[in-house]
Design a protein around this motif. Structure first.
Motif, PDB file in Angstrom:
ATOM      1  N   PHE A  85       0.650  -1.136  -0.048  1.00  0.00           N
ATOM      2  CA  PHE A  85      -0.040   0.115   0.099  1.00  0.00           C
ATOM      3  C   PHE A  85       0.947   1.471  -0.128  1.00  0.00           C
ATOM      4  O   PHE A  85       0.316   2.412  -0.171  1.00  0.00           O
ATOM      5  CB  PHE A  85      -0.999   0.092   1.235  1.00  0.00           C
ATOM      6  N   GLU A 137      -0.195   4.725   1.204  1.00  0.00           N
ATOM      7  CA  GLU A 137      -1.704   4.599   1.777  1.00  0.00           C
ATOM      8  C   GLU A 137      -1.639   3.846   2.939  1.00  0.00           C
ATOM      9  O   GLU A 137      -2.584   4.080   3.895  1.00  0.00           O
ATOM     10  CB  GLU A 137      -2.321   3.712   0.522  1.00  0.00           C
ATOM     11  N   ARG A 163      -9.713  -4.060   2.329  1.00  0.00           N
ATOM     12  CA  ARG A 163      -9.675  -3.680   1.012  1.00  0.00           C
ATOM     13  C   ARG A 163      -9.221  -4.632   0.027  1.00  0.00           C
ATOM     14  O   ARG A 163      -9.635  -4.828  -1.098  1.00  0.00           O
ATOM     15  CB  ARG A 163      -8.938  -2.353   0.988  1.00  0.00           C
ATOM     16  N   GLN A 173     -10.716   3.385  -1.942  1.00  0.00           N
ATOM     17  CA  GLN A 173     -10.502   2.058  -1.242  1.00  0.00           C
ATOM     18  C   GLN A 173     -10.128   1.060  -2.323  1.00  0.00           C
ATOM     19  O   GLN A 173      -9.191   0.339  -2.010  1.00  0.00           O
ATOM     20  CB  GLN A 173     -11.411   1.688  -0.206  1.00  0.00           C
ATOM     21  N   SER A 190      -6.740   1.677  -4.018  1.00  0.00           N
ATOM     22  CA  SER A 190      -5.643   1.656  -3.007  1.00  0.00           C
ATOM     23  C   SER A 190      -4.809   0.365  -3.186  1.00  0.00           C
ATOM     24  O   SER A 190      -3.656   0.339  -2.930  1.00  0.00           O
ATOM     25  CB  SER A 190      -5.943   1.979  -1.682  1.00  0.00           C
ATOM     26  N   ALA A 225      -2.107   2.698  -5.231  1.00  0.00           N
ATOM     27  CA  ALA A 225      -1.590   3.156  -3.947  1.00  0.00           C
ATOM     28  C   ALA A 225      -0.786   4.163  -4.211  1.00  0.00           C
ATOM     29  O   ALA A 225      -0.832   5.457  -3.627  1.00  0.00           O
ATOM     30  CB  ALA A 225      -1.114   2.279  -2.923  1.00  0.00           C
ATOM     31  N   LEU A 243      -2.585   7.201  -5.802  1.00  0.00           N
ATOM     32  CA  LEU A 243      -3.826   7.566  -4.957  1.00  0.00           C
ATOM     33  C   LEU A 243      -3.926   9.136  -4.615  1.00  0.00           C
ATOM     34  O   LEU A 243      -5.012   9.717  -4.584  1.00  0.00           O
ATOM     35  CB  LEU A 243      -4.278   6.660  -3.833  1.00  0.00           C
TER      36      LEU A 243
END
Length: 188
Positions: A38, A41, A62, A127, A130, A134, A137
């Motif tokens: 991620f 994130e 997620r 979400q 992500s 990510a 984002l």
């Protein structure tokens, strides 16, 4: 205390310590893997949630939701068509930056839908994105925020140019264009 009792007590203590170490290593690996997957994130989720554990549960949720999506890559013809639409949007920026920024938002949403992402709610979009996007984002969040200011008629031309640049980065990531869609022109 007999030697058998002492030996059993030592064995139990060693097993408890071993179990604790295994659990700690598992948590560390899970955290490390989520952090790698991620990127920024992960840090954002940790900052927004009451605890690291809650953030990691959110991120794992997620991943589970994302696994259930029917995502697909774009065909070369689709990629080309969207790239052409992006170029038109950027060219439109020179004459009408407010409209071009709205078009960029709509085009990114259209590409997301074409790829199989649900597009009804911005928070859900973020979400879902992500998990695979990510790194880009933050750009989407920034672009969306400026676009909301634009919808209220309060965005400066420079803010709109910034929004278009942010949208371009996510757009390029979604369509698989390493060039990033080309430069954003300056307003007339």
């Amino acid at each position: 205390m007999s030697s058998v009792t002492t030996t059993l007590a030592v064995i139990v203590i060693v097993l408890i310590i071993a179990a604790a170490v295994v659990m700690a290593v598992g948590r560390y690996r899970r955290s490390r893997d989520l952090r790698r997957r991620f990127g920024p994130e992960y840090d954002r989720a940790v900052a927004e949630q009451p605890s690291r554990r809650a953030a990691e549960r959110d991120l794992q949720g997620r991943e589970r939701r994302h696994a259930g999506l029917q995502l697909k890559e774009l065909e070369p013809e689709q990629r080309q068509r969207y790239a052409e639409q992006w170029q038109q949007t950027q060219a439109h920026f020179v004459e009408q930056p407010e409209a071009a920024t709205r078009e960029a938002d709509e085009l990114v949403t259209l590409v997301m839908a074409e790829r199989g992402y649900p597009v009804g709610d911005f928070d859900t979009q973020v979400q879902d994105l992500s998990v695979e996007h990510a790194e880009t984002l933050g750009h989407y969040r920034d672009a969306h925020e400026i676009n909301q200011i634009n919808e209220r008629g309060q965005a400066s031309t420079e803010q709109l140019r910034q929004a278009l640049m942010h949208y371009r980065i996510l757009f390029a990531d979604l369509v698989g264009d390493p060039r990033g869609g080309g430069p954003v022109p300056r307003h007339g």
